[in-house]
Structures are given as structure tokens and as C-alpha cells.
Scaffold this active site. Structure first.
Site, PDB file in Angstrom:
ATOM      1  N   THR A   1       1.151  -1.055  -0.186  1.00 23.76           N
ATOM      2  CA  THR A   1      -0.057  -0.435   0.540  1.00 23.76           C
ATOM      3  C   THR A   1       1.167   1.276   0.026  1.00 23.76           C
ATOM      4  O   THR A   1       2.024   1.138   0.313  1.00 23.76           O
ATOM      5  CB  THR A   1      -0.715  -0.333   1.090  1.00 23.76           C
ATOM      6  OG1 THR A   1      -0.431   0.244   2.761  1.00 23.76           O
ATOM      7  CG2 THR A   1      -1.648  -1.168   1.721  1.00 23.76           C
ATOM      8  N   ASP A   2       0.244   2.518  -0.710  1.00 24.23           N
ATOM      9  CA  ASP A   2       0.520   3.705  -0.142  1.00 24.23           C
ATOM     10  C   ASP A   2       0.499   3.688   1.579  1.00 24.23           C
ATOM     11  O   ASP A   2      -0.282   3.148   1.845  1.00 24.23           O
ATOM     12  CB  ASP A   2      -0.148   4.796  -0.885  1.00 24.23           C
ATOM     13  CG  ASP A   2       1.385   5.845  -1.049  1.00 24.23           C
ATOM     14  OD1 ASP A   2       1.895   5.892  -0.313  1.00 24.23           O
ATOM     15  OD2 ASP A   2       0.825   6.765  -2.024  1.00 24.23           O
ATOM     16  N   TRP A   3       1.893   4.916   1.844  1.00 29.50           N
ATOM     17  CA  TRP A   3       1.589   5.346   3.263  1.00 29.50           C
ATOM     18  C   TRP A   3      -0.629   5.305   3.983  1.00 29.50           C
ATOM     19  O   TRP A   3      -0.610   6.247   3.709  1.00 29.50           O
ATOM     20  CB  TRP A   3       1.570   6.252   4.244  1.00 29.50           C
ATOM     21  CG  TRP A   3       3.820   4.938   4.316  1.00 29.50           C
ATOM     22  CD1 TRP A   3       4.473   5.051   5.024  1.00 29.50           C
ATOM     23  CD2 TRP A   3       4.480   4.476   3.070  1.00 29.50           C
ATOM     24  NE1 TRP A   3       5.420   4.543   4.700  1.00 29.50           N
ATOM     25  CE2 TRP A   3       5.519   4.232   3.825  1.00 29.50           C
ATOM     26  CE3 TRP A   3       4.132   3.794   2.482  1.00 29.50           C
ATOM     27  CZ2 TRP A   3       6.645   3.314   3.601  1.00 29.50           C
ATOM     28  CZ3 TRP A   3       5.337   2.237   1.875  1.00 29.50           C
ATOM     29  CH2 TRP A   3       6.381   2.655   2.415  1.00 29.50           C
ATOM     30  N   LEU A   4      -0.447   4.594   4.936  1.00 27.60           N
ATOM     31  CA  LEU A   4      -1.944   5.149   5.223  1.00 27.60           C
ATOM     32  C   LEU A   4      -3.256   4.447   4.655  1.00 27.60           C
ATOM     33  O   LEU A   4      -4.176   5.104   4.506  1.00 27.60           O
ATOM     34  CB  LEU A   4      -1.885   6.086   6.142  1.00 27.60           C
ATOM     35  CG  LEU A   4      -1.115   6.536   7.556  1.00 27.60           C
ATOM     36  CD1 LEU A   4      -1.494   7.842   8.244  1.00 27.60           C
ATOM     37  CD2 LEU A   4      -1.387   5.265   8.084  1.00 27.60           C
ATOM     38  N   GLY A   5      -2.652   3.804   2.811  1.00 22.35           N
ATOM     39  CA  GLY A   5      -3.799   3.389   2.133  1.00 22.35           C
ATOM     40  C   GLY A   5      -4.239   2.033   2.043  1.00 22.35           C
ATOM     41  O   GLY A   5      -5.110   1.797   1.263  1.00 22.35           O
TER      42      GLY A   5
END
Length: 869
Positions: A288-292
Site C-alpha cells: 500500500t501507499d502509506w496509510l492507504g
């Protein structure tokens, strides 16, 4: 599920694909806005396991031997980040130390190792694209990989090929290579090959449809926008560079924040399971992208392999969608053990594939502080203190590559009366803060979140610290004894101009990532539009009122309007220097004073007005409800749109002048692999994949009582209290269409990137390029194809499919360039058959070669002869 061929097709270009909304009982974000009509497609389960590609076989065999002996805790540990600020890097996985696998360090950025020291700040992706130089693309990739390895970064988060540049005001288009899928694809693939040649793992991003910053993310209070893309547009535009990145062997891939057709990219089974892992044969791991990450079970089932930075919906609470919750999901049977085994095998195989088991260094820096000592886990309430920065210098001689890239990207748009290059004794008056330094220091704004001094890069996670900065002011001052500087954006009233004076006016346009707002622009150029920042247009006009000779230098993240001043008689020359990184000054003076001829070409078009773009590519600022961003322009972005709409831009895609001249001659076309069928030959069969025991592990493997270490508060672990009390889930609402029955292998697949026959060279074009001027220089040959109407589909008038750059040619010297065209280059995506369709024998295809999309000197008719246009 219903097969794609049974869907009701829409006319125009294609059937929209999608993933319908995926409900998940764990997620606070299961509610999605209604999609536009027809933007739906079936889900795709289960996840195809990795390991069937021959060139990954050794790595997967090693991974299988290790994973077969891992505990549940070790497996979960490698899939889940340890939490925000829970280590030296922007993200790190847990470890499996029994097998020598450390916490894997994941670190930005695509132009340099972010948040550290003694690193190189390379030119941004958009600058690299403007070089049209494959060798420099690769060399920069090598430099990025060497520096990542030197700092102990296992996965460097780049390159960027999404956004594609659909929205000219989009905040992060400068991180990619340009507004064309082939230019993006070549830039991305060459960067990946260079990076991974060093043993560092590249992470291709952002997958997919991530075209604006505002409203990009979902959270407990909002839902990110939905990019609604039809199947053909997805394959022919936005997926194209990702396919080439997979074909180049990229080790990891990052999902984007947004939804695609109503389903979050990090849990979109159509995108991850079907297209990426089955059709494209991706063998690495998806993060994931960060916090995605927005759900636990749903994201695992949809094909996600690594959650970054590991936190749940609200960071720094010590909660996670995975971690201990993934352990629980394995014990209660909601996530099949074979899915977890595949996740871990993909991670470990990638680690082996790039030799990171052999003397790969551990992180020697901290992304959290510049101090030598500090908190080891800054996100914890109480953290041990230790040495966190060793200040390892990884720059080597990468400044040479950085300068070469920045120099070859500089694009000469206009040069009336050959005012350029300058002589060293020319009387120069230099205007604009963009020529000078940031008064507070080159790294004084966190993640470059300001526009002060020369613009070297945009802002956000795609930035890096500058180890030093050579400004245009410094470089010009070192080469000229007759230059005076006015480092101001307000034209001074007391300037005296003589007829021999030349005014050099520096202007810029900035943008970046959404977590920083600069001058009212929340990443996207919301307030600034496509105009120059800091009253740059007025500065140019004021100089043109005073001086009879004006040269404009533009540092910009993307398209910038020039209509207020471009036709003024005193404005003799315009140079676009893009985003040059640390060598901003020297790369520019290399061109200004004629040590090198400019050889950059525009990686996007420059319009006359923002209204020349289709309305659908504008920013959408909608405070309430999910934004439905439907890609109604389909294939028609940038030059494809302008040509189709019969709009003449100010400067077309590919445009770039030189101090010398070039002629193309002696073109020839040869058949290499005949296109004797509409569709490629049958794909190769898949090889075998690792097989593991399906016995649910003992609960004791993730019991806190089995551990013997001191917990760090907020650090994310795979362990549970009383896991022996967990029983099989009686009921669980799986995503619609979920099944464990494997799907037939898609006909368009067969290897990394797709059916290998797609990449057979169909035709080869040769053209002789001669320097007919009086100075040394490099030329770029750009090859465009025009597909025939016999395919029965609407296609753009011209599409870039190949390019090559000459060596440095002396006056009178020539070089023969060879431009190869593949089957895929001449194909369209057939949404019914779900495969690439080409005209048999290339009948009706026209091939054009020239120096820009509007300056094409050669035409080759397939089945006929080549001639000068």
C-alpha cells in the site's frame, strides 16, 4: 462471476472495467457513492500465486525452503509494517531473524534517498523524460540504486509512472516522466533496470488512476475519489507503463490511495489479482501507499501483500488491519493460509532475487532526525535512545550524472535571432528569485514545502534533501564578469537598460503532494492555475518593456501558460529547465554559454489556454461526498486530444530546438516478425508454484506468552493474547464473487508484462540523422504510429511508440538510428476477446518519424516504401 465477454458492451471506445465496491465488515469505508452507469465489472478471486516465471525460479525455491519453516508470527511479521515512526525508515516490515531476514527498510523518494544526508538530489522524473535519452535514464537509476543500497534501504519507493499527467494542474505529475504512456514506460523501465542492477528493489507506483491530489485518500471521515476508467483506456494508456515496469522485472509495486471504479486500489481484486498478477504476470510483492490500507481481510483476498506503514485507520494507536488481526484471520480461517504463504513467499523471493541475503547493509540513517543520536522508535511513548545517524556518504560521482540529466533535459522553445548562446562578455541583467537561493537555506522547508529560490523539485514525499545547491546566480556569476543580479520578483524601478543588454528572467511554477499546502495550493495547482508563480508573467512583461532582448528561463512542474508574453518582440528566447535538482546552475550555464547545444524535448504540450484541454481533466474540488472522476476523454489526453480536436498548442509534445540543425534522410522499413494473425500466438503455460501445508498453525505460534522481549508501546506485532480461544468463524461476509477456485489463465498473459509475443519486434525503421549546422549537438528521433480504421475502433491520429537519441554529432557528422516497433505497439485492446488486436501484416499502418509530434520528416507505409514527408 460473469465472464467479461458476457458483459453488455458500450460503444465508443470500450467496456468500462471495474471492480465493484468490495464490502468488508472490518472497514469503516465500505460505503461508496453510486458509480456512473456502465462502470462495473466482475470481481476476480482468488489471488494467483507467484513463482511460475523461469527467471524467478531460483529465488522462489529459496523462499519456499524458508517459508515452509516459518512460524505464523514470522509470516505475519513480514507482511505488516511496524507502525508509523517505528524505525529509521519511512516504513519497515517486521523481521524473521531466524532466517537472516531483517526488518526491510522502505524509503522514499524517486529522485533521491529522502530525509537523509550525503545523498544526491537527482533531477525529477519529468526532467528525465525531457532528455529522451535512454542511457541517462538507466544511469540515473543506477545512481539511485547505489545510494539506496549505501544507506541500507531495501526498497526505494520509485519510479513513478502514475499519475500519467492527465490533469495538467495535478500536484505530482513532475514525479513521472511525461504525459505519454510510452515515454513513461521507457523512463520507468530504464530506471527500474538501473536501480535493481545494484541489488536495491524498486517500487513502481502509484497503481493506478492517481491523477489529482485533492480528496485522494479515504479515512474515517472521508472517501477518496473514484477514478472511473474504461477497460480499453486502462490498458492502452494508464496500464501501459506499469506493464513495461513489470516486464523489466520490478520487485515491488505500490497501490494508489484512490478508488478505481468504486473500489479502493489496495483492495481492488480486478486490478491486483486479475490484471497485475495474472495478466501481467507480476512476481514481486504489492504494498500500500502509506496509510492507504482500508480493510484487513478484503485487502488480503484482493491481492495485497504488504501493509505500510502497518497502522490501522488512525495511526499511532498501536492498531492495525493486519499484524495481530491477520494472525487472528488465519486462525479463524477467514484468510486462507495459502494466501498468507503467497504473500510471504513473494516478499522473501524478491529479497533473494536481488541478492539482499548477501552482505546487504542495514539502515545507517534516520528519516526522523538529523541528529547523531535520538529515539530509535519515535512513535512510541517511551523509546530507547541510540545512534541513529552514521552520516554515510553515498554520493560518489553521481553529481556527474545529475548534471548530465539536467543539462540534456533543458528544452529550447524559442531562439529568435540566435540570441543564444551567450558570449562570456555579454552584458547580462538577471531577474527573479528563481535565479537565486532560498534565503533560509536549501533544505529549510520540510519536504520542499515552499517556493523560495530556484525551483529544483516539487514538494512532498517525492523530494530529497539537497547536499548542496548550485544556483543559476552562482553559476552565471562564476562564468560572466558582466552580469548584474536583481533577485526579486518585482521589477526594479531604477534599472537602466542599454541596447546591448540582455535581460534573463527566471520564473517558475510549483506543485506537490497534498499533505502540504503552499501559497494556497493543496498539492494540485488549485489557486495558481497554469500561470507562473510570484507574478512571473508580470516580471517578464516588465523586462520586455525595458529591454530589447529578453531570455526567459522556466523551472516548472508541468505545463505553464506563456501567452501574456511569448509573442512580445523583445522576448527572443525561452528555455524550459524543468526541475534540475542540485546541479541547477551548472546544467543551465552549460547551455546558456554554449558548451553544449540544448537537446531536451517537451514531455508534454504547452497550450495557449487552459480551456484548450477537455473539461474532464480539470481539478475536482467537492467537499461533500465521494468524487466520481470519470475519464470521459478516454485516450485523448495531451497531444492526442489537441490533434483530435484540431487545436494547435503553443508548443507541441516533443518540441525542442538546438543551436545546430539536423536533417533526416534515407529512411527504410523492414519486417522482422510478420504479423500473420490479428491476435498473438497462444500464451505459454504457467510453470509450477510453491506448495505448502494447508494445516492451520498452532495458536501458540502467535501467543504473547511465547515471546521473550520487552514490548515497545505502539509497535505493531503479530502476537495475540489467548489465541488458543480463537475458533473457526461461523459466518463471514466475504466480498461479492469471492471464490477459492482458480481462474483459467488469461489469454493476454504468459510472462512478465503479458504474452511474450506482444514484444516481438514486428518492424524496424532506420533513418539517417545528419548534423547540418555549425555546432555539435544531439538529435532525438521520435516514432509515431497511425493505426488504420480497419481495426474498427476510434484511435488517436498519432501515438508515440519509440524514440532514440543520437550521440553528440559534430557538424557534418551523421548517425543511423534504428527504431524497433513491437506487435503491441501496433495493437489495440479488444475488450470482448480480452486480448491485443493488430492489423494483419500491419496493413494500413502509417509510421512517422521526426523531431516532435508536429515536425515529422519521414513517413513509412507498411507494405509500401518510406519517403520524406
Amino acid at each position: 462471476m460473469a465472464p467479461l465477454t458476457s458483459l453488455v458492451l458500450v460503444s465508443l471506445l470500450a467496456q468500462p472495467f471495474l471492480a465493484s465496491p468490495v464490502p468488508d465488515a472490518e472497514s469503516d469505508l465500505s460505503a461508496r457513492s453510486a458509480l456512473p452507469a456502465d462502470y462495473q465489472s466482475p470481481p476476480y478471486y482468488p489471488t494467483p500465486p507467484g513463482g511460475w516465471m523461469p527467471d524467478w525460479a531460483d529465488a522462489y525455491a529459496k523462499a519456499h525452503a524458508v517459508v515452509s519453516n516459518m512460524t505464523l508470527a514470522e509470516k505475519v511479521n513480514l507482511t505488516t509494517g511496524t507502525g508509523l515512526y517505528m524505525g529509521p525508515c519511512v516504513g519497515q516490515t517486521g523481521s524473521a531473524l531466524r532466517f537472516g531476514i531483517p526488518n526491510l527498510c522502505l524509503q522514499d523518494s524517486p529522485l533521491g534517498v529522502r530525509d537523509t544526508d550525503h545523498n544526491t538530489a537527482f533531477p525529477a522524473g519529468i526532467t528525465v523524460g525531457a532528455t529522451f535519452n535512454k542511457e541517462l535514464m538507466y544511469a540515473r537509476g543506477v545512481g539511485l540504486g547505489e545510494e539506496a543500497r549505501g544507506k541500507g534501504v531495501n526498497v526505494l519507493l520509485g519510479p513513478v509512472v502514475g499519475p500519467l499527467g492527465r490533469k495538467p494542474r495535478g500536484g505530482r505529475i513532475w514525479e513521472g516522466f511525461g504525459a505519454d504512456p510510452v515515454l513513461q514506460a521507457v523512463g520507468g523501465a530504464q530506471t527500474i533496470k538501473g536501480m535493481q542492477s545494484t541489488g536495491a528493489i524498486a517500487s513502481l507506483k502509484h497503481y493506478i488512476g492517481y491523477e489529482q491530489e485533492m480528496s485522494r485518500m479515504s479515512s474515517v471521515v472521508s472517501v477518496g475519489y473514484s477514478s472511473n476508467i474504461d477497460d480499453r483506456t486502462l490498458h492502452e494508456m494508464y496500464l501501459w507503463p506499469f506493464a513495461e515496469g513489470v516486464r523489466a522485472g520490478v520487485g515491488s509495486l505500490m497501490t494508489s490511495y484512490n478508488d478505481v471504479n468504486g473500489s479502493a486500489c489496495s483492495q481492488n481484486s480486478k486490478l491486483l489479482n486479475d490484471i497485475l498478477k495474472d495478466e501481467l504476470g507480476f512476481q514481486g510483492f504489492v504494498m500500500t501507499d502509506w496509510l492507504g490500507q482500508y480493510a484487513g481481510v478484503a485487502s488480503a483476498l484482493a491481492g495485497l501483500d504488504v501493509a505500510m506503514p502497518g497502522d490501522g485507520a488512525i495511526p499511532l494507536l498501536g492498531d492495525s488491519y493486519w499484524g495481530s488481526e491477520l494472525s487472528r484471520s488465519i486462525l479463524n480461517g477467514t484468510v486462507p493460509l495459502n494466501r498468507l504463504n503467497d504473500m510471504v513467499t513473494r516478499i522473501v523471493a524478491t529479497w533473494y532475487k536481488f541478492g539482499q541475503d548477501k552482505d546487504y547493509p542495514l539502515p545507517n540513517f534516520s528519516a526522523n532526525t538529523a541528529d547523531q543520536t535520538g529515539e530509535i522508535y519515535p512513535g512510541a511513548l517511551l523509546s530507547p535512545i541510540g545512534v541513529v545517524n552514521q552520516y554515510v556518504n553515498v554520493e560518489g560521482d553521481h553529481n556527474i550524472t545529475a548534471r548530465a540529466v539536467a543539462r540534456e533535459a533543458i528544452t529550447l522553445l524559442k531562439n529568435d535571432q540566435n540570441i543564444l548562446p551567450f558570449r562570456h562578455n555579454d552584458s547580462l541583467k538577471v531577474f527573479g528569485t528563481d535565479a537565486g537561493p532560498n534565503p533560509n537555506g536549501p533544505n529549510s522547508c520540510s519536504d520542499k514545502g515552499c517556493d523560495s529560490g530556484v525551483l529544483t523539485m516539487g514538494w512532498g514525499s517525492g523530494s530529497a534533501n539537497l547536499p548542496y545547491l548550485v544556483t543559476p546566480q552562482e553559476a552565471i556569476g562564476n562564468l560572466s564578469n558582466n552580469a548584474k543580479f536583481y533577485i526579486t520578483d518585482t521589477f526594479p524601478s531604477d534599472v537602466v537598460a542599454s541596447p546591448t543588454d540582455i535581460a534573463i528572467v527566471f520564473i517558475n511554477a510549483d506543485s506537490g503532494e497534498n499533505y502540504i499546502t503552499v501559497d494556497g495550493n493543496p498539492g494540485d495547482r488549485l489557486e495558481a492555475g497554469l500561470n507562473a508563480w510570484h507574478n512571473g508573467d508580470d516580471l517578464v512583461k516588465a523586462a520586455a518593456q525595458k529591454f530589447s532582448n529578453v531570455v526567459v528561463v522556466v523551472h516548472t512542474v508541468g505545463p505553464i501558460l506563456m501567452e501574456e508574453w511569448i509573442d512580445l518582440a523583445p522576448v527572443k528566447a525561452v528555455l524550459v529547465a524543468h526541475l534540475p535538482g542540485q546541479e541547477a546552475g551548472w546544467s543551465l550555464t552549460d547551455i546558456l554559454f554554449g558548451d553544449y547545444s540544448p537537446s531536451g524535448h517537451m514531455p508534454y504540450s504547452i497550450p495557449r489556454s487552459e480551456s484548450d484541454y477537455p473539461e474532464s481533466v480539470g481539478l475536482i474540488d467537492q467537499p461533500i461526498g465521494q468524487i466520481q472522476d470519470t475519464f470521459t476523454e478516454r485516450l485523448y489526453i495531451d497531444y492526442r486530444h489537441f490533434m483530435n480536436a484540431n487545436i494547435t498548442p503553443r508548443y507541441p509534445f516533443g518540441h525542442g530546438l538546438s543551436y545546430t540543425t539536423f536533417t533526416f534522410s534515407s529512411p527504410s522499413l523492414s519486417v522482422v516478425t510478420p504479423l500473420d494473425s490479428e491476435y498473438p500466438p497462444a500464451r505459454p503455460s504457467k510453470g509450477s508454484t510453491p506448495v505448502y501445508s494447508q494445516k492451520i498453525p498452532a495458536a501458540s505460534e502467535v501467543a504473547w506468552s511465547s515471546t521473550h522481549f520487552t514490548r515497545i508501546w505502539r509497535y505493531l506485532y503479530p502476537y495475540l493474547d489467548f489465541p488458543q480461544l480463537i475458533t473457526a468463524a461461523d459466518t463471514y461476509q466475504y466480498p461479492d464473487g469471492y471464490t477459492t477456485q482458480p481462474k483459467p489463465a488469461p489469454r493476454a498473459g504468459g510472462a512478465q508484462g503479458g504474452n511474450p509475443a506482444l514484444f516481438d519486434t514486428a518492424f524496424s525503421v532506420q533513418v539517417q540523422v545528419e548534423n547540418t549546422g555549425s555546432r555539435h549537438g544531439k538529435a532525438v528521433a521520435q516514432l509515431y504510429v497511425a493505426l488504420p480504421s480497419s481495426l474498427g475502433l476510434d484511435t488517436p491520429p498519432l501515438q508515440l511508440r519509440q524514440f532514440e537519441k543520437t550521440k553528440d554529432l559534430a557538424p557534418g557528422q551523421s548517425e543511423i538510428l534504428t527504431l524497433d516497433i513491437t506487435r503491441k505497439d501496433l495493437s489495440v485492446w479488444d475488450v470482448v476477446v480480452q486480448d491485443w488486436k493488430a492489423p494483419v501484416n500491419g496493413e494500413g499502418v502509417n509510421i512517422w518519424v521526426g523531431q516532435s509530434v508536429e515536425d515529422l520528416a519521414v513517413i513509412c507505409e507498411v507494405g509500401g516504401k518510406c519517403s520524406m514527408a
